[in-house]
Write a protein that holds these residues in place. Structure first.
Motif, short mmCIF file in Angstrom:
data_model
loop_
_atom_site.label_atom_id
_atom_site.label_comp_id
_atom_site.label_asym_id
_atom_site.label_seq_id
_atom_site.Cartn_x
_atom_site.Cartn_y
_atom_site.Cartn_z
N ARG A 159 0.57 -1.03 0.16
CA ARG A 159 0.41 0.27 0.28
C ARG A 159 1.30 1.33 0.07
O ARG A 159 1.04 2.31 -0.67
CB ARG A 159 -0.97 -0.41 1.36
N ALA B 154 -3.66 -2.89 -2.74
CA ALA B 154 -3.58 -3.30 -1.81
C ALA B 154 -5.18 -2.18 -0.99
O ALA B 154 -4.81 -2.04 -0.27
CB ALA B 154 -2.41 -1.76 -0.86
N ALA B 155 -5.87 -0.99 -1.61
CA ALA B 155 -7.13 -0.45 -1.41
C ALA B 155 -8.29 -1.07 -1.27
O ALA B 155 -8.76 -1.41 0.44
CB ALA B 155 -7.51 0.63 -2.05
N ARG C 10 -7.22 -2.64 2.21
CA ARG C 10 -7.50 -1.83 3.54
C ARG C 10 -8.67 -1.82 3.87
O ARG C 10 -8.79 -1.07 4.80
CB ARG C 10 -6.12 -0.25 3.35
#
Length: 337
Positions: free
Chosen positions: A229, A250-251, A254
């Motif tokens: 990220r 990667a978002a 998260r």
């Protein structure tokens, strides 16, 4: 890991050639005598997870080495430094595929056949993966569920996530091919009338199955994420392309973690749970190139494997000294490195 019984779940995300990082993570766990009770995988993570769950503990690291470091020739070399070497390895994969996993379409497996690209459904055919998985995975053992295994895919028509779990399903090589069918590189795989594609199109790090069903005992969840990220600002067009891909996947991770952190205090089913989630990220990617997911060169594979081993060893030290606590109520999240 702790004096009280702790359930251990291993979650493995997608990333194609970057998946060698998972193998290093598992090797460190194996050397420490820590074996997962449940493995959830998507894409490359589903393939690695099946190799682990579908073999006896004393054979797992060797089978992972066969998958990631086959004896199919010497080191790929290229003048001009590390970036050129890696870029050349990516181009070699795009031209010829990866032996035992995927190949260009067509009866001869060649882009040089007339109209091969125009008539193809995807850049590569994953039929070679069937034989490799049948050799490296004992599917009878896998489906007996000594280690619970879950593979995640996505329904191409509806966009729904599809879970295949050894507690209710019989997993075959095609279920793993489906989980790793990232469009447009790899074709959809049809199972029970549904066209299925890569898990990463919905959740590249498939945490939901584990976090939605914590055990009664304290649970440790180790999630190995292949796409960082946080990373340095891109300096070239190639780095910009790579960074955009990283952020897109990667978002997802998260948002998934933040959603479950909000849900746990409010959901009565989860109020008594004790889950320690440790997110291991393959963050040391300074030498990776755009197209890194297609770089299967031995040197790159070794570097990723070693990074996973190093990061998992550091995590185990933090578990041993209590820096990462087990048994605390709720969902407790630690990100490493």
């Amino acid at each position: 890991m702790a004096s009280a019984p702790v359930k251990f779940a291993l979650v493995l995300g997608g990333g194609n050639a970057l998946g060698a990082y998972h193998a290093g993570v598992y090797q460190a766990l194996h050397e420490a005598g820590q074996q997962p009770d449940w493995i959830v995988g998507g894409s490359a993570g589903a393939i690695n997870g099946a190799v682990i769950a579908g073999n006896a503990p004393d054979q797992r690291v060797a089978r992972l080495r066969e998958l990631w470091q086959p004896s199919d020739g010497g080191e790929f070399t290229w003048p001009g430094g590390e970036t050129m070497r890696r870029s050349a390895a990516v181009l070699a994969t795009l031209a010829a595929g990866r032996p035992g996993l995927f190949a260009p379409p067509g009866p001869l497996g060649s882009w040089w056949e007339p109209d091969a690209l125009m008539n193809a459904r995807s850049l590569f055919d994953t039929q070679p993966m069937r034989a490799t998985l049948s050799r490296l995975v004992d599917f009878d053992r896998l489906n007996r569920g000594e280690v619970r295994f879950t593979a995640v895919a996505v329904d191409l028509d509806t966009g729904d996530e599809v879970l295949f779990d050894t507690t209710r399903d019989t997993i075959t090589p095609d279920h793993l091919r489906a989980s790793a069918a990232l469009l447009p590189a790899f074709p959809p795989v049809e199972i029970d009338g549904r066209a299925l594609v890569d898990a990463g199109l919905a959740a590249n790090l498939p945490l939901d199955p584990v976090l939605a069903a914590p055990s009664r005992e304290p649970m440790l969840v180790v999630a190995a994420d292949l796409l960082p990220r946080c990373e340095r600002r891109p300096r070239t067009l190639g780095e910009a392309v790579s960074r955009a891909q990283d952020l897109a996947f990667a978002a997802q991770s998260r948002r998934t973690v933040e959603r479950w952190q909000a849900v746990y205090p409010l959901d009565a089913r989860l109020s008594g749970a004790s889950v320690s989630l440790v997110r291991l990220a393959y963050a040391d990617q300074g030498e990776e190139v755009a197209g890194k997911a297609m770089d299967f060169s031995p040197a790159s594979v070794r570097g990723r494997w070693n990074a996973g081993h190093r990061d998992a060893c550091a995590m185990l030290e933090k578990l041993a000294d209590g820096t990462i606590a087990l048994g605390k109520p709720g969902l407790n999240v630690t990100s490493l490195p």
